[in-house]
Design a protein around this motif. Structure first.
Motif, PDB file in Angstrom:
ATOM      1  N   GLU A   1      -4.940 -11.783  44.842  1.00  0.00           N
ATOM      2  CA  GLU A   1      -5.374 -12.728  45.759  1.00  0.00           C
ATOM      3  C   GLU A   1      -6.049 -13.788  44.896  1.00  0.00           C
ATOM      4  OE1 GLU A   1      -4.501 -12.503  48.797  1.00  0.00           O
ATOM      5  OE2 GLU A   1      -3.325 -10.661  48.167  1.00  0.00           O
ATOM      6  N   SER A   2      -5.962 -13.759  43.768  1.00  0.00           N
ATOM      7  CA  SER A   2      -6.912 -14.783  43.019  1.00  0.00           C
ATOM      8  C   SER A   2      -6.451 -16.061  43.252  1.00  0.00           C
ATOM      9  CB  SER A   2      -7.117 -14.665  41.510  1.00  0.00           C
ATOM     10  OG  SER A   2      -5.802 -14.905  40.962  1.00  0.00           O
ATOM     11  N   ARG A   3      -7.051 -17.260  42.878  1.00  0.00           N
ATOM     12  CA  ARG A   3      -6.715 -18.688  43.004  1.00  0.00           C
ATOM     13  C   ARG A   3      -5.738 -18.980  42.196  1.00  0.00           C
ATOM     14  NH1 ARG A   3      -9.899 -23.687  44.955  1.00  0.00           N
ATOM     15  NH2 ARG A   3     -10.630 -21.852  46.457  1.00  0.00           N
ATOM     16  N   PHE A   4      -5.765 -18.497  40.706  1.00  0.00           N
ATOM     17  CA  PHE A   4      -4.855 -18.643  39.785  1.00  0.00           C
ATOM     18  C   PHE A   4      -3.343 -18.210  40.339  1.00  0.00           C
ATOM     19  CE2 PHE A   4      -2.497 -17.778  35.928  1.00  0.00           C
ATOM     20  CZ  PHE A   4      -2.234 -18.920  35.442  1.00  0.00           C
ATOM     21  N   ALA A   5      -3.361 -17.112  40.759  1.00  0.00           N
ATOM     22  CA  ALA A   5      -2.038 -16.592  41.253  1.00  0.00           C
ATOM     23  C   ALA A   5      -1.456 -17.281  42.231  1.00  0.00           C
ATOM     24  CB  ALA A   5      -2.571 -15.060  41.663  1.00  0.00           C
ATOM     25  N   ALA A   6      -2.515 -17.837  43.054  1.00  0.00           N
ATOM     26  CA  ALA A   6      -2.028 -18.418  44.303  1.00  0.00           C
ATOM     27  C   ALA A   6      -1.304 -19.824  43.862  1.00  0.00           C
ATOM     28  CB  ALA A   6      -3.225 -19.001  45.242  1.00  0.00           C
ATOM     29  N   VAL A   7      -1.963 -20.462  42.984  1.00  0.00           N
ATOM     30  CA  VAL A   7      -1.335 -21.777  42.194  1.00  0.00           C
ATOM     31  C   VAL A   7      -0.138 -21.370  41.571  1.00  0.00           C
ATOM     32  CG1 VAL A   7      -1.600 -23.271  40.267  1.00  0.00           C
ATOM     33  CG2 VAL A   7      -3.714 -22.812  41.755  1.00  0.00           C
ATOM     34  N   VAL A   8       0.140 -20.019  40.858  1.00  0.00           N
ATOM     35  CA  VAL A   8       1.436 -19.751  40.196  1.00  0.00           C
ATOM     36  C   VAL A   8       2.433 -19.606  41.244  1.00  0.00           C
ATOM     37  CG1 VAL A   8       2.506 -17.862  38.915  1.00  0.00           C
ATOM     38  CG2 VAL A   8       0.150 -18.722  38.049  1.00  0.00           C
ATOM     39  N   ARG A   9       2.006 -18.944  42.154  1.00  0.00           N
ATOM     40  CA  ARG A   9       3.157 -18.663  43.250  1.00  0.00           C
ATOM     41  C   ARG A   9       3.415 -19.803  43.740  1.00  0.00           C
ATOM     42  NH1 ARG A   9      -0.329 -14.536  45.162  1.00  0.00           N
ATOM     43  NH2 ARG A   9       0.456 -12.678  44.799  1.00  0.00           N
ATOM     44  N   TYR A  10       2.603 -20.745  43.997  1.00  0.00           N
ATOM     45  CA  TYR A  10       3.034 -22.302  44.777  1.00  0.00           C
ATOM     46  C   TYR A  10       4.027 -22.790  43.718  1.00  0.00           C
ATOM     47  CZ  TYR A  10       2.785 -27.132  46.156  1.00  0.00           C
ATOM     48  OH  TYR A  10       3.151 -28.163  46.698  1.00  0.00           O
ATOM     49  N   PHE A  11       3.837 -22.877  42.374  1.00  0.00           N
ATOM     50  CA  PHE A  11       4.597 -23.769  41.424  1.00  0.00           C
ATOM     51  C   PHE A  11       6.018 -22.838  41.344  1.00  0.00           C
ATOM     52  CE2 PHE A  11       1.019 -25.819  40.240  1.00  0.00           C
ATOM     53  CZ  PHE A  11       1.620 -27.162  39.813  1.00  0.00           C
ATOM     54  N   VAL A  12       5.912 -21.322  41.603  1.00  0.00           N
ATOM     55  CA  VAL A  12       7.323 -20.807  41.594  1.00  0.00           C
ATOM     56  C   VAL A  12       8.299 -21.141  42.673  1.00  0.00           C
ATOM     57  CG1 VAL A  12       8.322 -18.626  41.760  1.00  0.00           C
ATOM     58  CG2 VAL A  12       6.472 -19.000  40.347  1.00  0.00           C
ATOM     59  N   ASP A  13       7.465 -21.274  43.831  1.00  0.00           N
ATOM     60  CA  ASP A  13       8.206 -22.062  45.054  1.00  0.00           C
ATOM     61  C   ASP A  13       8.854 -23.046  44.719  1.00  0.00           C
ATOM     62  OD1 ASP A  13       8.060 -19.617  46.412  1.00  0.00           O
ATOM     63  OD2 ASP A  13       6.116 -20.290  47.714  1.00  0.00           O
ATOM     64  N   VAL A  14       7.786 -24.016  44.212  1.00  0.00           N
ATOM     65  CA  VAL A  14       8.526 -25.281  44.152  1.00  0.00           C
ATOM     66  C   VAL A  14       9.616 -25.427  43.146  1.00  0.00           C
ATOM     67  CG1 VAL A  14       7.888 -27.682  42.977  1.00  0.00           C
ATOM     68  CG2 VAL A  14       6.150 -26.559  44.394  1.00  0.00           C
ATOM     69  N   MET A  15       9.416 -24.647  42.005  1.00  0.00           N
ATOM     70  CA  MET A  15      10.577 -24.486  41.068  1.00  0.00           C
ATOM     71  C   MET A  15      11.688 -24.110  41.880  1.00  0.00           C
ATOM     72  SD  MET A  15       9.448 -23.092  37.439  1.00  0.00           S
ATOM     73  CE  MET A  15      10.678 -22.749  36.464  1.00  0.00           C
ATOM     74  N   THR A  16      11.615 -23.106  42.627  1.00  0.00           N
ATOM     75  CA  THR A  16      13.066 -22.652  43.507  1.00  0.00           C
ATOM     76  C   THR A  16      13.728 -23.956  44.110  1.00  0.00           C
ATOM     77  OG1 THR A  16      11.867 -20.861  44.002  1.00  0.00           O
ATOM     78  CG2 THR A  16      13.793 -20.868  45.114  1.00  0.00           C
ATOM     79  N   GLY A  17      13.064 -24.878  44.540  1.00  0.00           N
ATOM     80  CA  GLY A  17      13.642 -25.779  45.138  1.00  0.00           C
ATOM     81  C   GLY A  17      14.087 -27.076  44.268  1.00  0.00           C
ATOM     82  N   VAL A  18      13.958 -27.006  43.132  1.00  0.00           N
ATOM     83  CA  VAL A  18      14.266 -28.093  42.136  1.00  0.00           C
ATOM     84  C   VAL A  18      15.793 -28.132  41.947  1.00  0.00           C
ATOM     85  CG1 VAL A  18      14.107 -28.757  39.571  1.00  0.00           C
ATOM     86  CG2 VAL A  18      11.848 -28.090  41.067  1.00  0.00           C
ATOM     87  N   PRO A  19      16.555 -29.150  42.024  1.00  0.00           N
ATOM     88  CA  PRO A  19      17.753 -29.193  41.860  1.00  0.00           C
ATOM     89  C   PRO A  19      18.423 -28.773  40.451  1.00  0.00           C
ATOM     90  CG  PRO A  19      17.138 -31.252  42.948  1.00  0.00           C
ATOM     91  CD  PRO A  19      15.794 -30.458  42.517  1.00  0.00           C
TER      92      PRO A  19
END
Lengths: 277, 287
Positions: B103-121
């Motif tokens: 649940e750490s903040r860094f993990a949340a940031v990583v999760r967010y970027f992974v999600d963003v990367m999923t949406g990159v064309p």
């Protein structure tokens, strides 16, 4: 926390160095709680408990759901701190070493204090044999006669006769009661000195429960046993002394017979006679 | 209590109508799917022959256009390298997120970027590699391994996400059991968590591979096109999507037919991968 170098493990001086007997290793150690507090975030689950578990005795901990009895035993092998946001304060002495001391490796604590959980949890990817050997392999023990040790552990857990012909079959193929004895064998294999049992029979039928209780009576000679139970009859059957907890506090700790017949606290009497809980 | 009564006619009618609408919707959704498969099979099967798979494209303006051997091998090589990069990295990230970061903040940031990367064309990944590794001129021109890198970027979030889900499914009671035996965390991960999650990890990776194998855009300006078969990932390479892209726009019918044949080959390769993924996930221990 596991990164800490194992500078001084609580495996302090051997008990009787001159005796030269292999058996002396297999003696229980005393566990002493001094002003133990445990928290989950802001929730104060265990509130200042002082309690002693004498070696080679079975101590039962009873109390209504949520009274902190599971949390209390999880503080002894420091499993409590694995829950995110959980912490403990106070002293837990294993013989005379505080397991919460800075230079104590948490891994070495757990090797000396084994634990059996409420729901049987054999490793699903492993055979019966590998489940028992898992403790040894997981702790990096190499060599030795693995087969021998697995057989001894299974015999001590009263399971050998039932599984000796299917050691290679998956551990989760066994019945619930057998799975729980398999988990006990797995715990015994790493040769702990204290065994914590967190409601070990609550998922089992009466016949399987009886087998586990007989097993506990037999293990008592070699281990210090702490058993958390919901079942007061079970506490009365298996334990030498019983501790009654309520709302995170220890209400009473007496010899089992006394606690169930002539408790000195009114709340204990109400609980054991079924007036609440 | 009210008496037992038969189902009212109105409820019966509503039920029938709702079921009918759902059935029609399902059929409508199937139409394009079946049509695509039918067309690819019909057009592609005609071009298949032994030599289609065993010869390289000739590139000749006249005469035989040749086969697609270099494209099949090129796709396998490029995707294999991409897999070798993305799968260990992706599972590693997922392991960090589930076992350590939690649940750490860094993990949340990583999760967010992974999600963003999923949406990159996917074309953006190709463009990124093109600009950083090809236009910059530091490490040469077009090359197969640069295509692999672009595909690996595309696969990374897919692998990470699926692995994270599967690792979260491993019951905590198993981790606790192992920790309580006195096992250090890394051994718990290596001996208990990973083996328990293995079928799911393989399935997720195979689906990511299937996805990457069909991508065209990341390859167009990284590994581009070639005629001859090569095992050297440092040179330009042929690949199935690139062949389809290049040939389908040609004026000559012979080349368009090669594109259809290559398309059918690609569809079948991906079908094999997804079938394999399904078979393995069915053997999963906690489905």
């Amino acid at each position: 926390m596991t990164d800490q170098p194992p500078t001084t493990s609580p495996r302090i001086a051997p008990r009787t160095p001159a005796a030269g007997l292999r058996e002396v290793e297999a003696h229980g150690r005393s566990v002493t709680l001094r002003n133990l507090h445990a928290y989950y975030g802001d929730v104060h689950a265990v509130n200042g408990v002082w309690l002693e578990f004498p070696p080679n005795q079975v101590t039962a901990i009873i109390g209504p759901s949520g009274c902190g009895k599971s949390t209390l035993v999880r503080c002894i092998n420091r499993m409590h701190e694995e829950v995110p946001g959980a912490r403990a304060a106070g002293t837990v002495l294993l013989d005379e070493v505080d397991v919460y001391r800075d230079d104590v490796d948490v891994v070495s604590v757990r090797r000396l204090v084994g634990m059996v959980f409420q729901k049987p949890n054999p490793f699903p990817t492993m055979s019966v044999f590998d489940n028992v050997a898992a403790g040894l392999r997981l702790t990096g023990v190499r060599g030795g006669d693995l087969r021998d040790r697995v057989e001894r552990s299974l015999r001590s857990a009263g399971l050998w006769e039932e599984v000796k012909d299917r050691l290679g079959r998956p551990g989760i193929g066994l019945s619930g009661g057998q799975q729980q004895r398999l988990c006990i064998a797995r715990t015994l294999a790493v040769e702990p000195e204290v065994i914590l049992m967190d409601e070990p029979c609550s998922a089992l039928d009466p016949v399987a429960t009886l087998k586990i209780e007989e097993l506990i009576a037999g293990l008592r000679a070699r281990y210090t046993i702490v058993i958390v139970t919901h079942n007061m009859q079970q506490a009365a059957r298996v334990s030498d002394s019983t501790a009654f907890m309520l709302n995170g506090e220890l209400v009473e700790h007496s010899p089992t017979e006394k606690l169930f017949t002539t408790p000195h606290d009114a709340r204990t009497e109400e609980y054991v006679t079924g007036k609440f809980g | 209590m009210s008496a037992l009564a038969p189902v009212s006619p109105r409820r019966r009618r509503t039920d029938l109508l709702a079921r009918g609408l759902l059935a029609v919707g399902t059929l409508l959704a199937l139409v394009p799917l079946v049509l695509v498969l039918y067309y690819v099979a019909k057009k592609g099967l005609g071009t298949w022959s032994w030599s289609f798979f065993t010869t390289d494209p000739t590139g000749n303006f006249l005469g035989s256009p040749g086969g697609i051997k270099s494209a099949i091998l090129g796709t396998i090589e490029i995707v294999a390298l991409a897999t070798a990069i993305a799968v260990p990295l992706g599972i590693g990230v997922a392991l960090y997120l589930v076992e350590y970061g939690r649940e750490s903040r860094f993990a949340a940031v990583v999760r967010y970027f992974v999600d963003v990367m999923t949406g990159v064309p996917s074309i953006v990944f190709g463009l990124f590699i093109y600009i950083t590794l090809i236009l910059s001129g530091g490490v040469g021109g077009f090359a197969g391994w640069k295509g692999s890198l672009a595909l690996a970027l595309l696969m990374l979030p897919i692998v990470t996400r699926s692995a994270e889900v599967v690792l979260t499914l491993v019951p905590d009671s198993l981790r606790e059991a192992a920790l309580a035996l006195g096992a250090p965390r890394w051994r718990v991960v290596g001996r208990i968590v990973l083996p328990t999650a293995l079928p799911g990890l393989v399935t997720g990776s195979l689906l990511a591979i299937a996805r990457a194998a069909g991508e065209t855009a990341p390859l167009l300006f990284t590994s581009t096109l070639a005629l001859a078969t090569t095992l050297n990932l440092g040179t330009q390479m042929n690949s199935l999507p690139a062949v389809i892209f290049a040939d389908v726009g040609q004026a000559q019918d012979r080349l368009v037919r090669v594109a259809w044949g290559a398309a059918l080959t690609l569809v079948l390769m991906i079908l094999v991968l997804t079938t394999l993924a399904r078979l393995i996930s069915r053997r999963s221990r906690f489905a």
